[in-house]
Design a protein around this motif. Sequence first.
Motif, PDB file in Angstrom:
ATOM      1  N   GLY A   1       0.826  -1.207   0.000  1.00 20.01           N
ATOM      2  CA  GLY A   1       0.000   0.000   0.000  1.00 20.01           C
ATOM      3  C   GLY A   1       0.856   1.251   0.000  1.00 20.01           C
ATOM      4  N   TYR A   2       0.245   2.387  -0.371  1.00 21.57           N
ATOM      5  CA  TYR A   2       0.925   3.682  -0.423  1.00 21.57           C
ATOM      6  C   TYR A   2       2.228   3.553  -1.236  1.00 21.57           C
ATOM      7  CZ  TYR A   2       2.002   8.421   1.152  1.00 21.57           C
ATOM      8  OH  TYR A   2       2.275   9.776   1.205  1.00 21.57           O
ATOM      9  N   GLY A   3       2.143   2.832  -2.349  1.00 23.59           N
ATOM     10  CA  GLY A   3       3.308   2.652  -3.223  1.00 23.59           C
ATOM     11  C   GLY A   3       3.963   1.290  -3.109  1.00 23.59           C
ATOM     12  N   LEU A   4       3.827   0.660  -1.952  1.00 21.53           N
ATOM     13  CA  LEU A   4       4.493  -0.642  -1.755  1.00 21.53           C
ATOM     14  C   LEU A   4       3.669  -1.757  -2.382  1.00 21.53           C
ATOM     15  CD1 LEU A   4       5.081   0.592   1.674  1.00 21.53           C
ATOM     16  CD2 LEU A   4       6.935  -0.798   0.754  1.00 21.53           C
ATOM     17  N   ASP A   5       4.391  -2.704  -2.992  1.00 19.11           N
ATOM     18  CA  ASP A   5       3.684  -3.750  -3.733  1.00 19.11           C
ATOM     19  C   ASP A   5       4.011  -5.144  -3.212  1.00 19.11           C
ATOM     20  OD1 ASP A   5       6.445  -3.786  -4.732  1.00 19.11           O
ATOM     21  OD2 ASP A   5       5.701  -5.192  -6.224  1.00 19.11           O
TER      22      ASP A   5
ATOM     23  N   GLN B   1       4.286  -8.283  -5.714  1.00 19.02           N
ATOM     24  CA  GLN B   1       4.199  -8.685  -7.109  1.00 19.02           C
ATOM     25  C   GLN B   1       3.402  -7.674  -7.942  1.00 19.02           C
ATOM     26  OE1 GLN B   1       3.031 -12.842  -7.048  1.00 19.02           O
ATOM     27  NE2 GLN B   1       5.056 -13.443  -6.301  1.00 19.02           N
ATOM     28  N   ASP B   2       3.711  -6.392  -7.716  1.00 23.71           N
ATOM     29  CA  ASP B   2       3.148  -5.245  -8.438  1.00 23.71           C
ATOM     30  C   ASP B   2       1.681  -4.963  -8.145  1.00 23.71           C
ATOM     31  OD1 ASP B   2       5.419  -4.131  -9.746  1.00 23.71           O
ATOM     32  OD2 ASP B   2       5.445  -5.879 -11.057  1.00 23.71           O
ATOM     33  N   HIS B   3       1.100  -5.640  -7.189  1.00 29.06           N
ATOM     34  CA  HIS B   3      -0.257  -5.329  -6.748  1.00 29.06           C
ATOM     35  C   HIS B   3      -0.216  -4.470  -5.488  1.00 29.06           C
ATOM     36  CE1 HIS B   3      -2.513  -7.905  -9.509  1.00 29.06           C
ATOM     37  NE2 HIS B   3      -1.480  -8.730  -9.423  1.00 29.06           N
ATOM     38  N   TYR B   4      -1.331  -3.872  -5.188  1.00 24.12           N
ATOM     39  CA  TYR B   4      -1.607  -3.143  -3.923  1.00 24.12           C
ATOM     40  C   TYR B   4      -0.960  -1.766  -3.821  1.00 24.12           C
ATOM     41  CZ  TYR B   4      -2.631  -7.968  -2.309  1.00 24.12           C
ATOM     42  OH  TYR B   4      -3.088  -9.252  -2.176  1.00 24.12           O
ATOM     43  N   ARG B   5      -0.196  -1.323  -4.822  1.00 22.20           N
ATOM     44  CA  ARG B   5       0.475  -0.015  -4.674  1.00 22.20           C
ATOM     45  C   ARG B   5      -0.531   1.113  -4.488  1.00 22.20           C
ATOM     46  NH1 ARG B   5       5.966  -0.788  -6.180  1.00 22.20           N
ATOM     47  NH2 ARG B   5       6.301  -2.197  -7.933  1.00 22.20           N
ATOM     48  N   ASN B   6      -1.731   0.912  -4.990  1.00 19.17           N
ATOM     49  CA  ASN B   6      -2.753   1.963  -4.967  1.00 19.17           C
ATOM     50  C   ASN B   6      -3.506   2.070  -3.651  1.00 19.17           C
ATOM     51  OD1 ASN B   6      -3.608  -0.679  -5.814  1.00 19.17           O
ATOM     52  ND2 ASN B   6      -5.666   0.162  -6.052  1.00 19.17           N
ATOM     53  N   LEU B   7      -3.316   1.161  -2.725  1.00 17.73           N
ATOM     54  CA  LEU B   7      -4.030   1.274  -1.446  1.00 17.73           C
ATOM     55  C   LEU B   7      -3.617   2.584  -0.766  1.00 17.73           C
ATOM     56  CD1 LEU B   7      -3.625  -2.307   0.085  1.00 17.73           C
ATOM     57  CD2 LEU B   7      -5.583  -1.368  -1.174  1.00 17.73           C
ATOM     58  N   PRO B   8      -4.577   3.337  -0.206  1.00 23.99           N
ATOM     59  CA  PRO B   8      -4.219   4.620   0.418  1.00 23.99           C
ATOM     60  C   PRO B   8      -3.697   4.486   1.844  1.00 23.99           C
ATOM     61  CG  PRO B   8      -6.597   4.358   0.388  1.00 23.99           C
ATOM     62  CD  PRO B   8      -6.035   3.155  -0.321  1.00 23.99           C
ATOM     63  N   PHE B   9      -3.582   3.263   2.331  1.00 25.23           N
ATOM     64  CA  PHE B   9      -3.045   2.992   3.674  1.00 25.23           C
ATOM     65  C   PHE B   9      -1.940   1.937   3.538  1.00 25.23           C
ATOM     66  CE2 PHE B   9      -6.898   0.630   2.719  1.00 25.23           C
ATOM     67  CZ  PHE B   9      -6.462  -0.682   2.834  1.00 25.23           C
ATOM     68  N   VAL B  10      -1.208   1.700   4.642  1.00 28.94           N
ATOM     69  CA  VAL B  10      -0.191   0.638   4.636  1.00 28.94           C
ATOM     70  C   VAL B  10      -0.745  -0.545   5.409  1.00 28.94           C
ATOM     71  CG1 VAL B  10       2.113  -0.042   5.446  1.00 28.94           C
ATOM     72  CG2 VAL B  10       1.758   2.220   4.405  1.00 28.94           C
ATOM     73  N   ALA B  11      -0.695  -1.717   4.780  1.00 28.51           N
ATOM     74  CA  ALA B  11      -1.217  -2.926   5.414  1.00 28.51           C
ATOM     75  C   ALA B  11      -0.159  -4.015   5.388  1.00 28.51           C
ATOM     76  CB  ALA B  11      -2.458  -3.412   4.670  1.00 28.51           C
ATOM     77  N   ALA B  12      -0.260  -4.935   6.346  1.00 28.37           N
ATOM     78  CA  ALA B  12       0.636  -6.095   6.354  1.00 28.37           C
ATOM     79  C   ALA B  12      -0.122  -7.291   5.796  1.00 28.37           C
ATOM     80  CB  ALA B  12       1.114  -6.372   7.775  1.00 28.37           C
ATOM     81  N   LEU B  13       0.524  -8.040   4.917  1.00 24.48           N
ATOM     82  CA  LEU B  13      -0.095  -9.251   4.364  1.00 24.48           C
ATOM     83  C   LEU B  13       0.022 -10.386   5.378  1.00 24.48           C
ATOM     84  CD1 LEU B  13       1.085  -9.348   0.631  1.00 24.48           C
ATOM     85  CD2 LEU B  13      -1.043  -8.416   1.585  1.00 24.48           C
ATOM     86  N   GLU B  14      -0.992 -11.225   5.422  1.00 21.44           N
ATOM     87  CA  GLU B  14      -0.939 -12.444   6.249  1.00 21.44           C
ATOM     88  C   GLU B  14      -0.089 -13.469   5.496  1.00 21.44           C
ATOM     89  OE1 GLU B  14      -2.268 -11.742   8.948  1.00 21.44           O
ATOM     90  OE2 GLU B  14      -3.684 -10.181   8.375  1.00 21.44           O
ATOM     91  N   ASP B  15       0.475 -14.413   6.237  1.00 20.15           N
ATOM     92  CA  ASP B  15       1.331 -15.432   5.612  1.00 20.15           C
ATOM     93  C   ASP B  15       0.614 -16.150   4.467  1.00 20.15           C
ATOM     94  OD1 ASP B  15       3.351 -14.794   7.273  1.00 20.15           O
ATOM     95  OD2 ASP B  15       3.081 -16.517   8.623  1.00 20.15           O
ATOM     96  N   HIS B  16      -0.655 -16.479   4.696  1.00 20.92           N
ATOM     97  CA  HIS B  16      -1.357 -17.255   3.665  1.00 20.92           C
ATOM     98  C   HIS B  16      -1.593 -16.420   2.410  1.00 20.92           C
ATOM     99  CE1 HIS B  16      -5.390 -15.404   4.047  1.00 20.92           C
ATOM    100  NE2 HIS B  16      -5.042 -15.220   5.305  1.00 20.92           N
ATOM    101  N   GLU B  17      -1.669 -15.083   2.551  1.00 17.90           N
ATOM    102  CA  GLU B  17      -1.868 -14.226   1.366  1.00 17.90           C
ATOM    103  C   GLU B  17      -0.592 -14.195   0.524  1.00 17.90           C
ATOM    104  OE1 GLU B  17      -4.906 -10.755   2.533  1.00 17.90           O
ATOM    105  OE2 GLU B  17      -3.175 -10.870   3.863  1.00 17.90           O
ATOM    106  N   ILE B  18       0.552 -14.246   1.181  1.00 23.41           N
ATOM    107  CA  ILE B  18       1.819 -14.274   0.452  1.00 23.41           C
ATOM    108  C   ILE B  18       1.968 -15.628  -0.230  1.00 23.41           C
ATOM    109  CG2 ILE B  18       4.326 -14.205   0.686  1.00 23.41           C
ATOM    110  CD1 ILE B  18       3.910 -12.236   3.004  1.00 23.41           C
ATOM    111  N   ALA B  19       1.694 -16.674   0.507  1.00 20.08           N
ATOM    112  CA  ALA B  19       1.850 -18.020  -0.055  1.00 20.08           C
ATOM    113  C   ALA B  19       0.917 -18.225  -1.235  1.00 20.08           C
ATOM    114  CB  ALA B  19       1.572 -19.058   1.025  1.00 20.08           C
ATOM    115  N   SER B  20      -0.313 -17.672  -1.151  1.00 24.76           N
ATOM    116  CA  SER B  20      -1.292 -17.947  -2.195  1.00 24.76           C
ATOM    117  C   SER B  20      -0.907 -17.278  -3.507  1.00 24.76           C
ATOM    118  CB  SER B  20      -2.674 -17.479  -1.768  1.00 24.76           C
ATOM    119  OG  SER B  20      -2.702 -16.076  -1.698  1.00 24.76           O
ATOM    120  N   HIS B  21      -0.063 -16.224  -3.454  1.00 23.61           N
ATOM    121  CA  HIS B  21       0.353 -15.555  -4.696  1.00 23.61           C
ATOM    122  C   HIS B  21       1.644 -16.157  -5.254  1.00 23.61           C
ATOM    123  CE1 HIS B  21      -2.472 -12.463  -3.502  1.00 23.61           C
ATOM    124  NE2 HIS B  21      -2.288 -11.862  -4.643  1.00 23.61           N
ATOM    125  N   ALA B  22       2.381 -16.867  -4.417  1.00 18.48           N
ATOM    126  CA  ALA B  22       3.747 -17.242  -4.799  1.00 18.48           C
ATOM    127  C   ALA B  22       3.767 -18.288  -5.905  1.00 18.48           C
ATOM    128  CB  ALA B  22       4.509 -17.754  -3.585  1.00 18.48           C
TER     129      ALA B  22
END
Length: 176
Positions: free
Chosen positions: A149-153, A155-176
């Motif tokens: 969020g707020y620019g951080l991606d 795999q090039d997703h989520y940069r547009n979120l207007p806040f900063v969020a932490a991904l859960e482990d399963h969200e990272i694994a599901s994209h990998a």
Amino acid sequence: MHTLIETNQLALRVTELAEEVREAYGDEPLTVLGVMTGSLVLMADLIRQLDMPLRVGVMQARSYRGTATTAGDLALNLEMMPQVAGQNVLIVDDIFDTGHTLENVLAGIRQQSPISVRSLVLLSKSERHEVAIRPDFIGFHIPNEFVVGYGLDYQDHYRNLPFVAALEDHEIASHA
Ligand SMILES: O=P(O)(O)OC[C@H]1O[C@H](OP(=O)(O)OP(=O)(O)O)[C@H](O)[C@@H]1O
Ligand code: HPA
């Protein structure tokens, strides 16, 4: 995902960072260089609050090509950058994680003979630092979580979120 830094907290802190930068440079001309792509949102918010004679440029540094948390080879591309010889330069990046990106960027910029180089990051993950240098201006110290969020991606997703969020482990694994 869970929110780590709300939109209004980001806005308040970026305003404070702009004030810290103004205090450091006064009316001296400044060249602000954003490390693409993650610094895009921070750059837009920060530079509009700086009122010294300002030049704005970008460079690209990319790592993390394979997985979320393992640094790959770092590719630096300074071709889009304006001349910085004889200039005061402020490097802006979204996050100082292991620190290898900023260390390499600073080394690359110093070779171009600027008068001075400082660095500003929105986020710093102190548990992960692997280098001796530290940014001159830091927005927030955050725990060792993968943030988007707020620019951080991720795999090039989520940069547009207007806040900063932490991904859960399963969200990272599901994209990998
Ligand atoms: O301190 P480090 O461990 O080196 O990590 C920080 C760097 O990693 C990210 O860039 P990335 O390579 O993901 O490129 P991006 O800016 O295009 O997202 C981030 O934007 C920083 O530039
Ligand atoms: O936590 C992070 N999120 C996104 N990009 C990153 N690059 C280094 N650390 C991170």
